[in-house]
Design a protein around this motif. Sequence first.
Motif, PDB file in Angstrom:
ATOM      1  N   ARG A 106       0.835  -1.206   0.000  1.00 40.85           N
ATOM      2  CA  ARG A 106       0.000   0.000   0.000  1.00 40.85           C
ATOM      3  C   ARG A 106       0.868   1.254   0.000  1.00 40.85           C
ATOM      4  N   THR A 107       1.958   1.221   0.730  1.00 43.40           N
ATOM      5  CA  THR A 107       2.872   2.361   0.755  1.00 43.40           C
ATOM      6  C   THR A 107       3.469   2.609  -0.621  1.00 43.40           C
ATOM      7  N   MET A 108       3.858   1.538  -1.309  1.00 42.22           N
ATOM      8  CA  MET A 108       4.451   1.700  -2.631  1.00 42.22           C
ATOM      9  C   MET A 108       3.430   2.207  -3.637  1.00 42.22           C
ATOM     10  N   LEU A 109       2.165   1.867  -3.410  1.00 44.74           N
ATOM     11  CA  LEU A 109       1.126   2.300  -4.331  1.00 44.74           C
ATOM     12  C   LEU A 109       0.548   3.663  -3.959  1.00 44.74           C
ATOM     13  N   ARG A 110       1.194   4.328  -3.010  1.00 41.24           N
ATOM     14  CA  ARG A 110       0.882   5.712  -2.656  1.00 41.24           C
ATOM     15  C   ARG A 110      -0.604   5.911  -2.360  1.00 41.24           C
ATOM     16  N   GLY A 111      -1.062   5.285  -1.338  1.00 42.07           N
ATOM     17  CA  GLY A 111      -2.461   5.469  -0.978  1.00 42.07           C
ATOM     18  C   GLY A 111      -2.937   4.361  -0.080  1.00 42.07           C
ATOM     19  N   GLY A 112      -4.133   4.540   0.469  1.00 45.33           N
ATOM     20  CA  GLY A 112      -4.633   3.568   1.424  1.00 45.33           C
ATOM     21  C   GLY A 112      -5.722   2.672   0.901  1.00 45.33           C
ATOM     22  N   SER A 113      -6.096   2.810  -0.375  1.00 46.19           N
ATOM     23  CA  SER A 113      -7.170   1.956  -0.873  1.00 46.19           C
ATOM     24  C   SER A 113      -6.943   1.605  -2.328  1.00 46.19           C
ATOM     25  N   GLY A 114      -7.106   0.347  -2.644  1.00 39.54           N
ATOM     26  CA  GLY A 114      -7.031  -0.099  -4.031  1.00 39.54           C
ATOM     27  C   GLY A 114      -5.651   0.046  -4.631  1.00 39.54           C
ATOM     28  N   LEU A 115      -5.578  -0.099  -5.936  1.00 41.25           N
ATOM     29  CA  LEU A 115      -4.327   0.009  -6.669  1.00 41.25           C
ATOM     30  C   LEU A 115      -4.262   1.398  -7.277  1.00 41.25           C
ATOM     31  N   GLY A 116      -3.356   2.222  -6.743  1.00 41.52           N
ATOM     32  CA  GLY A 116      -3.281   3.616  -7.147  1.00 41.52           C
ATOM     33  C   GLY A 116      -2.518   3.839  -8.429  1.00 41.52           C
ATOM     34  N   VAL A 117      -1.471   4.672  -8.383  1.00 41.97           N
ATOM     35  CA  VAL A 117      -0.788   5.098  -9.592  1.00 41.97           C
ATOM     36  C   VAL A 117       0.428   4.215  -9.868  1.00 41.97           C
ATOM     37  N   GLY A 118       0.896   4.255 -11.137  1.00 39.90           N
ATOM     38  CA  GLY A 118       2.124   3.575 -11.506  1.00 39.90           C
ATOM     39  C   GLY A 118       1.916   2.122 -11.870  1.00 39.90           C
ATOM     40  N   ASP A 119       2.470   1.730 -13.025  1.00 46.36           N
ATOM     41  CA  ASP A 119       2.428   0.316 -13.434  1.00 46.36           C
ATOM     42  C   ASP A 119       3.617  -0.449 -12.899  1.00 46.36           C
ATOM     43  N   VAL A 120       4.731   0.243 -12.713  1.00 53.10           N
ATOM     44  CA  VAL A 120       5.940  -0.301 -12.088  1.00 53.10           C
ATOM     45  C   VAL A 120       6.305   0.648 -10.959  1.00 53.10           C
ATOM     46  N   VAL A 121       6.520   0.112  -9.778  1.00 53.37           N
ATOM     47  CA  VAL A 121       6.783   0.944  -8.607  1.00 53.37           C
ATOM     48  C   VAL A 121       8.113   0.527  -8.001  1.00 53.37           C
ATOM     49  N   THR A 122       8.993   1.498  -7.785  1.00 49.21           N
ATOM     50  CA  THR A 122      10.304   1.227  -7.213  1.00 49.21           C
ATOM     51  C   THR A 122      10.746   2.424  -6.402  1.00 49.21           C
ATOM     52  N   ARG A 123      11.699   2.239  -5.551  1.00 48.64           N
ATOM     53  CA  ARG A 123      12.246   3.356  -4.759  1.00 48.64           C
ATOM     54  C   ARG A 123      12.965   4.330  -5.686  1.00 48.64           C
ATOM     55  N   ASP A 124      12.867   5.605  -5.379  1.00 50.32           N
ATOM     56  CA  ASP A 124      13.602   6.605  -6.149  1.00 50.32           C
ATOM     57  C   ASP A 124      15.041   6.687  -5.638  1.00 50.32           C
ATOM     58  N   PHE A 125      15.946   6.945  -6.563  1.00 51.56           N
ATOM     59  CA  PHE A 125      17.355   7.088  -6.223  1.00 51.56           C
ATOM     60  C   PHE A 125      17.898   8.342  -6.893  1.00 51.56           C
ATOM     61  N   GLY A 126      18.589   9.139  -6.131  1.00 54.35           N
ATOM     62  CA  GLY A 126      19.234  10.334  -6.664  1.00 54.35           C
ATOM     63  C   GLY A 126      20.614  10.460  -6.062  1.00 54.35           C
ATOM     64  N   PRO A 127      21.403  11.429  -6.524  1.00 56.34           N
ATOM     65  CA  PRO A 127      22.760  11.591  -6.002  1.00 56.34           C
ATOM     66  C   PRO A 127      22.755  11.700  -4.483  1.00 56.34           C
ATOM     67  N   PRO A 128      23.668  11.000  -3.803  1.00 57.79           N
ATOM     68  CA  PRO A 128      24.734  10.134  -4.315  1.00 57.79           C
ATOM     69  C   PRO A 128      24.395   8.653  -4.181  1.00 57.79           C
ATOM     70  N   MET A 129      23.118   8.292  -4.226  1.00 57.86           N
ATOM     71  CA  MET A 129      22.699   6.923  -3.918  1.00 57.86           C
ATOM     72  C   MET A 129      22.929   5.986  -5.092  1.00 57.86           C
ATOM     73  N   THR A 130      23.471   4.812  -4.796  1.00 57.43           N
ATOM     74  CA  THR A 130      23.605   3.774  -5.809  1.00 57.43           C
ATOM     75  C   THR A 130      22.239   3.151  -6.074  1.00 57.43           C
ATOM     76  N   LEU A 131      22.048   2.663  -7.291  1.00 58.93           N
ATOM     77  CA  LEU A 131      20.748   2.133  -7.690  1.00 58.93           C
ATOM     78  C   LEU A 131      20.552   0.719  -7.154  1.00 58.93           C
ATOM     79  N   ASN A 132      19.295   0.357  -6.879  1.00 58.12           N
ATOM     80  CA  ASN A 132      19.013  -0.988  -6.383  1.00 58.12           C
ATOM     81  C   ASN A 132      17.570  -1.363  -6.688  1.00 58.12           C
TER      82      ASN A 132
END
Length: 504
Positions: free
Chosen positions: A294-320
């Motif tokens: 539910r946290t990844m789907l940004r909301g508390g009910s149903g299937l919200g936004v995004g077809d693929v959901v992943t953590r965001d990474f920006g400088p200086p974070m390595t991708l995972n």
Amino acid sequence: MRRPQAARTPPPWPLLGRLPFAVAAALTCGADASTFWSSCGRSLADPLGGPTGATFLEACSAAAVAEAAPEVEDTPLDATATHAVPQWCIDVAVRLELDAASNSTACAGCTEACALALLVLWVTGQVTDVVTCTHSVMQLLVLGNLLPVSPKWLQGLKLAALLHGRRGLCRRLRAAELRGLRLPPPRSLAAAPSGAGDDLGSVVLLLAVTPDMLPTYAPFIDIWRCYASWHGLSFVLDTDIGEVQRAVPRRPWNWMRWFAARRHLPRYSAVLVVEPDQFVVPECWADERWQLARTMLRGGSGLGVGDVVTRDFGPPMTLNNGVVLVRNSAVGRFFLDLLLEKAAWSGTIEADQGAFDETVLEVLGAEAADRGDEGYASRCLQDVIPSWRGQEVANYARCWWLEAERLAGGPFGARRSRAVHFVDPRVADVNHVVGARGLEPALLHHFAGRSKDWGRMLALFGLRPDETGNCSRVLQHSVDSAARKPCSPAAPAQIVCEPPVFVC
């Protein structure tokens, strides 16, 4: 709409799978004809009396070196280029590779001939797509590392220039393959199984594990199984290694979870792909407000936004890509198909990791092109495959940050994409990689890397191995942990690497 192609079986270049990346062996093959013959006679003996022995090094090296020239940026992509290497040189090179395939020590006393075999196959092989191109990159890397000292016939050849040109060719080939790439129509959830509906109960939490690792992973598998049960998610533990072995032989097991995700996705509304070396932190484990899907789907009910959901990474974070949610939608299935195409590529960063990151950019690029903006021309691909220095993780991450910001219309934490939803870790860190920064506040801790202390990881969760199979005990431990320490799923706002490291 261009449909992604199925993963292709790599060409039969067994030296790449059999030889170590660096071989410290004596150069006996070029010493004289008799030494060469005794070391390589079985491979080079010609029952028809043709040229063999030291002639292979003398004649074939000259022909191969003469044909070896680095690609330049404006060279037309021509898969029909001819060469002047004698056919018998190619036949000998193939026989050496076949010997290496059946006997891992076949090159131990004959490294110079094996290196020449790779060069012969490199200059005569047809490079028609990224699959064959990345394999040829690995041929050059293995060739260079086979020889602790450069033999006389190789000294005039600039292997670094050849490698740089070939990596650039891979980028250009992929850019050509992506021309015309179009996303499927906007999301329309596929029909879920009867009774599943469009609620979180139709999300499956997926773990893919090789059978030999089940005893090691067992406590963490139990914790994930209990987590799925408590939060009303379906749970699948997939141990089918056959599909990966058939589709991409000699590939790392990292790919197993993506084949499993594609196979199970049609039965559910979404697949939440996790790994055994992770856990939701105990103080947040039972908290419905921060249920992972539910946290990844940004909301508390149903299937919200995004077809693929992943953590965001920006400088200086390595991708995972340790935690990813994929919907059973046209774009979700398209993403997995596009990713699985890359399983046949060679040398990508951490096997599936670089391929996943590149797939994200490709989907963002197709989305940008649909808006009428400039798409993605595989600018980062050259760094997703290795150079002489090895994996270019830092250079690739820097390129990815820039391209993701351009294609998704915003920097870290503010990206805009219909297809890919990037979870801002400053709101909820759904994939905190425990490394140089240690155990920072997060919703989920991920102990990524090859060297793991499984006992310490379980101790950090706070249970013994004999307790994790009892879901009531795991739940009570989480409730007790939350009473002592509030759930704090957000990551620190500012991350700084220790100099001179700029990616961490």
